[in-house]
Enzyme design. Structure first.
Site, PDB file in Angstrom:
ATOM      1  N   CYS A   1       0.792 -20.497  -8.874  1.00 44.34           N
ATOM      2  CA  CYS A   1       0.691 -20.284 -10.320  1.00 44.34           C
ATOM      3  C   CYS A   1       1.871 -20.952 -11.037  1.00 44.34           C
ATOM      4  CB  CYS A   1       0.584 -18.790 -10.643  1.00 44.34           C
ATOM      5  SG  CYS A   1       0.075 -18.468 -12.344  1.00 44.34           S
TER       6      CYS A   1
ATOM      7  N   HIS B   1      -4.246 -17.338  -7.772  1.00 41.90           N
ATOM      8  CA  HIS B   1      -3.427 -16.412  -6.990  1.00 41.90           C
ATOM      9  C   HIS B   1      -4.110 -16.107  -5.661  1.00 41.90           C
ATOM     10  CE1 HIS B   1      -0.275 -15.426  -9.892  1.00 41.90           C
ATOM     11  NE2 HIS B   1      -1.202 -15.699 -10.799  1.00 41.90           N
TER      12      HIS B   1
ATOM     13  N   GLU C   1      -2.956 -14.576  -3.242  1.00 38.62           N
ATOM     14  CA  GLU C   1      -2.594 -13.209  -2.812  1.00 38.62           C
ATOM     15  C   GLU C   1      -3.476 -12.152  -3.460  1.00 38.62           C
ATOM     16  OE1 GLU C   1      -0.997 -15.029  -4.985  1.00 38.62           O
ATOM     17  OE2 GLU C   1      -0.098 -13.804  -6.576  1.00 38.62           O
TER      18      GLU C   1
END
Lengths: 252, 196
Positions: free
Chosen positions: B77, B178, B180
């Site tokens: 990001c 993202h 994650e």
């Protein structure tokens, strides 16, 4: 293409998931971490956890719960309930929350929206508004879990919050919450059409068609629901398949 | 495997650490130059604002350190955006690893909200970062600025316009989304990065 989001909401009381009707009559709906993991697996796009009994002494319990959830969940999640200070936000983010939701505290002191946005980014500041349509036909802001009416119009408060840096608005209609009769389409559409940030519609989702309506007529970017998912009245994969078949952009 | 997550004033460090733990990996969160330099893999996370983040990196000489790393580096990001040449966000000169520019989303269509927030598809994959990831998989995005498409683009996304969902140059990788927080797709991409 950016998709519409389906967001299960877990209301937390003393570490358990609960759900009420029109903000009262709480029923136990299970272990929040178990439910959250199940929803993530089923294709929920995000999760919201609201600590509805948040008090100072319970904040530690909440941050521990957030930490456990963050270890388990591979999708974004928002935490709300009793957040007032930068320290509150910092602790929750450090324990793995992606966004925080603020409501009454932001109304009492709107400058916290600005300071949270500056310090943590607008993307993690969700302004929750509990709203009710009164006999005069206007939507008013309610505080303290819907117990306290204000004279502020929801459209005005939402606009102000956006100007201060709120990144999303979680709009709950108290007229519709828990009724399973459909979302408040008019006020949702009004906010979505006039504000530059995403609107999460909440309150009243009872069947798949209600979600279709709130994404089309209601112009919502995301829809949040609790009891229909908790009590297995509507499965997330079935709902998403339905919406996809109806031409709504959705993550399958 | 010795993985380091660069510690700086970015918001998603903990989420990245937990994501690694979910796939059975561990990582050290640090801003210690020697630990970063000796790591097998370096993750450069990021949520926040470009000029503040760049200033923080510069004050600690992390800007030079990151640019000179030889092992695989993954920017996430804002981390990816900071690896570009320049960001329109407060007119910020960045690390200059990727030639692509970071520009602000603009639109006159009110239904297209800015920042983009939510799940969007990623496509046109190049490189091993996307091994076993099906074209048009969904990833989770939150951003108001985007990197243009250029020579280093290794994945694309459409929102308002087509832009770089991921970039790569030599040992440097960057993803706008993202991983994650991108469910199983994200986990696969993190696994692929660790396996590089």
């Amino acid at each position: 293409m950016l998709t519409k989001r389906i967001i299960p909401c877990l209301d937390i009381k003393d570490g358990r998931t609960v759900k009420g009707v029109n903000f009262t009559e709480l029923r136990d709906a299970g272990d929040p971490i178990e439910l959250a993991a199940l929803y993530a697996l089923q294709g929920a796009d995000e999760l919201v956890f609201l600590d509805i009994t948040a008090t100072v002494e319970k904040r530690k319990t909440l941050s521990e719960l957030v930490n456990k959830i963050a270890h388990k969940i591979n999708i974004p999640f928002t935490v709300g309930g009793g957040i007032k200070t930068e320290e509150d936000v910092s602790v929750l983010l450090q324990n793995g929350a992606d966004k925080i939701s603020i409501n009454t505290a932001a109304y009492i002191d709107p400058t916290i929206i600005k300071s949270f946005a500056k310090n943590f980014g607008s993307q993690c500041v969700v302004l929750a508004i509990d709203t009710k349509c009164e006999a005069d036909g206007n939507w008013y802001v309610y505080l303290n879990g819907g117990r306290q009416k204000t004279d502020t119009l929801t459209t005005e408060w939402a606009k102000k919050a956006v100007d201060l840096g709120a990144g999303e608005i979680l709009l709950t209609s108290m007229n519709h919450d828990g009724t399973k009769q459909g979302f408040a389409l008019d006020i949702t559409a009004t906010l979505s059409a006039t504000l530059p940030i995403p609107i999460i519609a909440s309150g009243g989702g009872g069947e798949s068609a209600h979600f279709y309506d709130v994404f089309t007529t209601g112009k919502a970017d995301a829809a949040l629901a609790a009891s229909i998912f908790h009590y297995k009245e509507l499965a997330i994969p079935d709902l998403k398949k339905y919406l996809n078949n109806k031409g709504i952009s959705i993550r399958l | 495997m010795n993985t380091v997550i660069i510690q700086y004033n970015a918001g998603n460090i903990q989420s990245v650490l937990y994501a690694l733990e979910r796939i059975g990996m561990t990582a050290v969160v640090t801003d210690d130059p020697s630990l970063i330099q000796s790591a097998d893999k370096v993750i450069f996370p990021g949520v926040g604002e470009a000029s503040t983040a760049m200033q923080y990196l510069k004050e600690r000489n992390l800007d030079v350190l990151i640019s000179e790393l030889k092992q695989p580096v993954l920017g996430i990001c804002l981390g990816m955006q900071l690896m570009c040449r320049h960001s329109e966000e407060n007119n910020t000169p960045c690390l200059g690893i990727f030639d692509e520019q970071v520009q602000k989303f603009t639109t006159s269509i009110p239904t297209l909200k800015i920042p983009q927030m939510g799940w969007n598809t990623i496509c046109d994959f190049k490189t091993d970062l996307f091994t076993s990831v099906p074209e048009n998989s969904f990833a989770y995005f939150v951003h108001g600025y985007y990197a243009t498409i250029g020579a280093h683009t290794i994945a694309k996304t459409d929102y308002i316009l087509s832009y770089s969902a991921a970039l790569q140059k030599d040992n440097f990788y960057g993803v706008q989304f993202h991983p994650e927080k991108s469910a199983l797709v994200g986990e696969q991409i993190i696994k692929n990065f660790i396996a590089l």
